[in-house]
Motif scaffolding. Structure first.
Motif, mmCIF file in Angstrom:
data_model
loop_
_atom_site.group_PDB
_atom_site.id
_atom_site.type_symbol
_atom_site.label_atom_id
_atom_site.label_comp_id
_atom_site.label_asym_id
_atom_site.label_seq_id
_atom_site.Cartn_x
_atom_site.Cartn_y
_atom_site.Cartn_z
ATOM 1 N N SER A 76 69.477 -3.897 4.091
ATOM 2 C CA SER A 76 70.426 -4.654 5.003
ATOM 3 C C SER A 76 71.195 -3.754 5.825
ATOM 4 N N LEU A 77 71.810 -2.763 5.431
ATOM 5 C CA LEU A 77 72.305 -1.879 6.577
ATOM 6 C C LEU A 77 71.439 -1.243 7.548
ATOM 7 N N TYR A 78 70.280 -0.953 7.185
ATOM 8 C CA TYR A 78 69.375 -0.223 8.002
ATOM 9 C C TYR A 78 68.785 -1.318 9.128
ATOM 10 N N THR A 79 68.427 -2.605 8.431
ATOM 11 C CA THR A 79 67.880 -3.625 9.590
ATOM 12 C C THR A 79 68.977 -4.066 10.349
ATOM 13 N N SER A 80 70.055 -4.308 9.787
ATOM 14 C CA SER A 80 71.197 -4.706 10.648
ATOM 15 C C SER A 80 71.378 -3.680 12.131
ATOM 16 N N ARG A 81 71.350 -2.341 11.876
ATOM 17 C CA ARG A 81 71.643 -1.595 12.886
ATOM 18 C C ARG A 81 70.371 -1.629 13.790
ATOM 19 N N VAL A 82 69.133 -1.703 13.330
ATOM 20 C CA VAL A 82 68.001 -1.645 14.245
ATOM 21 C C VAL A 82 67.848 -3.144 14.873
ATOM 22 N N LEU A 132 70.388 -4.873 15.886
ATOM 23 C CA LEU A 132 71.444 -4.762 16.942
ATOM 24 C C LEU A 132 70.872 -3.787 18.177
ATOM 25 N N GLN A 133 70.141 -2.842 17.910
ATOM 26 C CA GLN A 133 69.853 -2.071 18.918
ATOM 27 C C GLN A 133 68.500 -2.747 19.680
ATOM 28 N N THR A 134 67.764 -3.333 18.903
ATOM 29 C CA THR A 134 66.541 -3.996 19.469
ATOM 30 C C THR A 134 66.931 -5.378 20.281
ATOM 31 N N TYR A 160 72.049 -10.632 19.453
ATOM 32 C CA TYR A 160 72.525 -10.244 18.137
ATOM 33 C C TYR A 160 73.658 -11.272 18.029
#
Length: 249
Positions: free
Chosen positions: A37-43, A45-47, A53
């Protein structure tokens, strides 16, 4: 006498081991889900960017308003399935399962109808969304509502799995769902399309895949999960009553 003593002594040990294994599996599940979840949230947001978002977050919050009702039915179904499983009445358990599927199918239809009316009204009149992104936001709302309706149908199967204390499968399915959603994030990086609409559609696809896997597994593993067209009026009435009481409390 000696054989009886061994049997009595082994049961608590087996129960303790099962509880320990289930606890470890659930802790590992929580840890893996947190990391993903921490990784996907960051990606994401960037994407998607800040605006898209934010739309996802706003629509998810609006759809989440329906979760108060659905959660009460989930609790009711889990309670009835666990109770009948403890009694060992397979025929009654199957009737409870089939009745819960019927109840949640109706609930899913109601969520879609209310969501596509009140939800879209709320989206177009109450949320501050750029005019050029209203169409994409509508896609997100519709796909989110359909995903919720699909997820509602999973509840009888998860209730049976939890009632059987098969936490390993429950954890594996949660991790699989998180991995599929991670795959969705990577697919957003491919192609020149509206990434917000693609994200909404892929999230719906994940919900459908998880629903199909739960159906196949439970039908093969548990005989009570074989659906028949059964209408148990008494069980359905009790489920609605217990769900209403849970929602009020």
């Amino acid at each position: 006498m000696s054989e009886e003593k061994v049997t009595v002594n082994e049961n608590p040990i087996a129960d303790n081991r099962r509880i320990a294994k289930n606890t470890i599996v659930l802790y590992l599940r929580s840890l893996i889900l947190l990391l993903i979840s921490l990784y996907t949230s960051r990606v994401i947001l960037q994407t998607l960017g800040v605006t898209d978002y934010g739309i996802v977050g706003a629509v998810s919050g609006a759809v989440g308003m329906f979760s108060m009702v659905t959660n009460s039915f989930i609790s009711a179904i889990g309670r009835f399935v666990t109770f009948e499983l403890g009694k060992g009445n397979k025929e009654k358990l199957n009737r409870i399962f089939c009745s819960s599927v019927n109840v949640l199918f109706i609930l899913g239809i109601l969520v879609l109808v209310l969501g596509l009316t009140l939800g879209l009204w709320f989206l177009n009149t109450k949320l501050t969304i750029p005019a050029e992104r209203l169409e994409a936001a509508g896609w997100v709302m519709c796909c989110s509502l359909m995903a919720m309706a699909v997820n509602i149908q999973v509840c009888p199967y998860t209730a049976v799995i939890v009632a059987h204390e098969n936490m390993k499968v429950f954890a594996y399915m949660s991790i699989l769902e998180a991995v599929l959603k991670l795959g969705v994030v990577f697919m957003l990086l491919l192609g020149d399309v509206d990434k917000l609409i693609l994200y909404a559609i892929l999230q719906l696809c994940v919900a459908v895949i998880i629903r199909i896997i739960y159906n196949i597994y439970c039908r093969k593993k548990y005989s009570e999960c074989v659906y028949h067209v059964v209408i148990d009026k008494s069980a359905t009435k009790e489920m609605f009553g217990f769900a209403g009481w849970t929602a009020l409390n």
